[in-house]
Design a protein around this motif. Structure first.
Motif, PDB file in Angstrom:
ATOM      1  N   GLY A  25      50.848  39.784  35.950  1.00  0.00           N
ATOM      2  CA  GLY A  25      49.883  39.196  35.022  1.00  0.00           C
ATOM      3  C   GLY A  25      48.436  39.398  35.439  1.00  0.00           C
ATOM      4  N   TRP A  26      47.591  38.505  34.948  1.00  0.00           N
ATOM      5  CA  TRP A  26      46.154  38.574  35.210  1.00  0.00           C
ATOM      6  C   TRP A  26      45.852  38.010  36.593  1.00  0.00           C
ATOM      7  N   VAL A  27      45.069  38.731  37.352  1.00  0.00           N
ATOM      8  CA  VAL A  27      44.753  38.347  38.727  1.00  0.00           C
ATOM      9  C   VAL A  27      43.245  38.140  38.850  1.00  0.00           C
ATOM     10  N   SER A  28      42.845  37.000  39.408  1.00  0.00           N
ATOM     11  CA  SER A  28      41.413  36.731  39.542  1.00  0.00           C
ATOM     12  C   SER A  28      40.842  37.527  40.714  1.00  0.00           C
ATOM     13  N   LEU A  29      39.590  37.974  40.541  1.00  0.00           N
ATOM     14  CA  LEU A  29      38.920  38.703  41.618  1.00  0.00           C
ATOM     15  C   LEU A  29      38.732  37.820  42.846  1.00  0.00           C
ATOM     16  N   TYR A  55      41.480  52.286  34.671  1.00  0.00           N
ATOM     17  CA  TYR A  55      42.623  51.990  35.531  1.00  0.00           C
ATOM     18  C   TYR A  55      42.994  50.512  35.535  1.00  0.00           C
ATOM     19  N   VAL A  56      42.025  49.654  35.167  1.00  0.00           N
ATOM     20  CA  VAL A  56      42.297  48.221  35.054  1.00  0.00           C
ATOM     21  C   VAL A  56      41.710  47.722  33.741  1.00  0.00           C
ATOM     22  N   GLU A  57      42.270  46.615  33.264  1.00  0.00           N
ATOM     23  CA  GLU A  57      41.696  45.941  32.093  1.00  0.00           C
ATOM     24  C   GLU A  57      41.369  44.524  32.498  1.00  0.00           C
ATOM     25  N   SER A  58      40.460  43.920  31.748  1.00  0.00           N
ATOM     26  CA  SER A  58      40.019  42.574  32.113  1.00  0.00           C
ATOM     27  C   SER A  58      40.180  41.613  30.945  1.00  0.00           C
ATOM     28  N   LEU A  59      40.307  40.344  31.292  1.00  0.00           N
ATOM     29  CA  LEU A  59      40.379  39.267  30.316  1.00  0.00           C
ATOM     30  C   LEU A  59      39.503  38.144  30.840  1.00  0.00           C
ATOM     31  N   ARG A  60      38.506  37.755  30.033  1.00  0.00           N
ATOM     32  CA  ARG A  60      37.593  36.688  30.443  1.00  0.00           C
ATOM     33  C   ARG A  60      38.225  35.323  30.192  1.00  0.00           C
ATOM     34  N   GLY A  61      37.694  34.340  30.912  1.00  0.00           N
ATOM     35  CA  GLY A  61      38.092  32.954  30.666  1.00  0.00           C
ATOM     36  C   GLY A  61      39.199  32.462  31.579  1.00  0.00           C
ATOM     37  N   LYS A  62      39.573  31.205  31.348  1.00  0.00           N
ATOM     38  CA  LYS A  62      40.608  30.574  32.159  1.00  0.00           C
ATOM     39  C   LYS A  62      41.924  31.339  32.021  1.00  0.00           C
ATOM     40  N   GLY A  63      42.535  31.606  33.131  1.00  0.00           N
ATOM     41  CA  GLY A  63      43.788  32.370  33.117  1.00  0.00           C
ATOM     42  C   GLY A  63      43.573  33.869  33.010  1.00  0.00           C
ATOM     43  N   GLY A  64      42.313  34.282  32.982  1.00  0.00           N
ATOM     44  CA  GLY A  64      42.003  35.710  32.873  1.00  0.00           C
ATOM     45  C   GLY A  64      41.935  36.371  34.229  1.00  0.00           C
ATOM     46  N   GLY A  65      41.339  37.535  34.236  1.00  0.00           N
ATOM     47  CA  GLY A  65      41.209  38.295  35.470  1.00  0.00           C
ATOM     48  C   GLY A  65      41.372  39.771  35.182  1.00  0.00           C
ATOM     49  N   TYR A  66      42.040  40.460  36.094  1.00  0.00           N
ATOM     50  CA  TYR A  66      42.247  41.895  35.972  1.00  0.00           C
ATOM     51  C   TYR A  66      43.714  42.225  36.161  1.00  0.00           C
ATOM     52  N   ARG A  67      44.123  43.338  35.536  1.00  0.00           N
ATOM     53  CA  ARG A  67      45.462  43.861  35.785  1.00  0.00           C
ATOM     54  C   ARG A  67      45.437  45.376  35.579  1.00  0.00           C
ATOM     55  N   LEU A  68      46.425  46.033  36.147  1.00  0.00           N
ATOM     56  CA  LEU A  68      46.531  47.488  36.011  1.00  0.00           C
ATOM     57  C   LEU A  68      46.858  47.848  34.570  1.00  0.00           C
ATOM     58  N   THR A  69      46.430  49.011  34.142  1.00  0.00           N
ATOM     59  CA  THR A  69      46.752  49.480  32.790  1.00  0.00           C
ATOM     60  C   THR A  69      48.013  50.350  32.778  1.00  0.00           C
ATOM     61  N   ARG A  70      48.493  50.723  33.974  1.00  0.00           N
ATOM     62  CA  ARG A  70      49.698  51.548  34.088  1.00  0.00           C
ATOM     63  C   ARG A  70      50.559  51.021  35.230  1.00  0.00           C
ATOM     64  N   LYS A  71      51.740  51.597  35.365  1.00  0.00           N
ATOM     65  CA  LYS A  71      52.617  51.256  36.485  1.00  0.00           C
ATOM     66  C   LYS A  71      52.048  51.868  37.768  1.00  0.00           C
TER      67      LYS A  71
END
Length: 145
Positions: A25-29, A55-71
């Motif tokens: 899932g989403w991982v905080s920096l 290579y990564v995508e981001s989601l702002r806000g609570k529960g957000g963060g970064y995750r890889l876009t591929r395996k």
């Protein structure tokens, strides 16, 4: 680059990408920064390069963060390092990202050695994936216990 072939930016990019790959899932920096012992401010710069490369995508806000876009197995270490470093050239005179060509390139006695080293380095790093360093990390954890 004093101290080695790759800067801290490249080394930290591999560590940050590896960290993201080992968490769902989403991982905080902040969490990555803490686990990898990399300053948050510097990590933001590194992750921005990974984001720009797609290579990564981001989601702002609570529960957000970064995750890889591929395996993990779909990223080569070479491409991650190129996104972070700009080039895998072992010496500045072979780094074509600056747009400058060394005036001695035609009669330099060492250029072929550096060129061959660059090819070997790129070939090796392009043959390894992010999944390969995760396997190594799992192996090291098993050895420590």
């Amino acid at each position: 680059m004093a101290g080695g072939l790759f800067s801290t930016k490249g080394r930290y990019a591999l560590r940050a990408m590896g960290d993201l790959a080992t968490h769902e899932g989403w991982v905080s920096l902040g969490d990555v920064s803490e686990r990898q012992n990399i300053s948050r401010k510097y990590l933001e710069q590194v992750i921005a390069l990974m984001h720009k490369a797609g290579y990564v995508e981001s989601l702002r806000g609570k529960g957000g963060g970064y995750r890889l876009t591929r395996k993990p197995e779909e990223y080569t270490l070479g491409e991650i390092l190129r996104a972070a470093e700009g080039s895998l050239a072992p010496v500045a005179c072979l780094d074509c990202t600056s747009g400058e060509i060394c005036p001695r390139i035609e009669d330099c006695p060492t250029v072929s050695i550096w060129r061959d080293l660059g090819k070997l380095t790129a070939s090796f790093l392009d043959s390894k994936t992010l999944a390969d360093i995760l396997v190594d990390e799992d192996f090291r954890k098993e050895q420590d216990s």
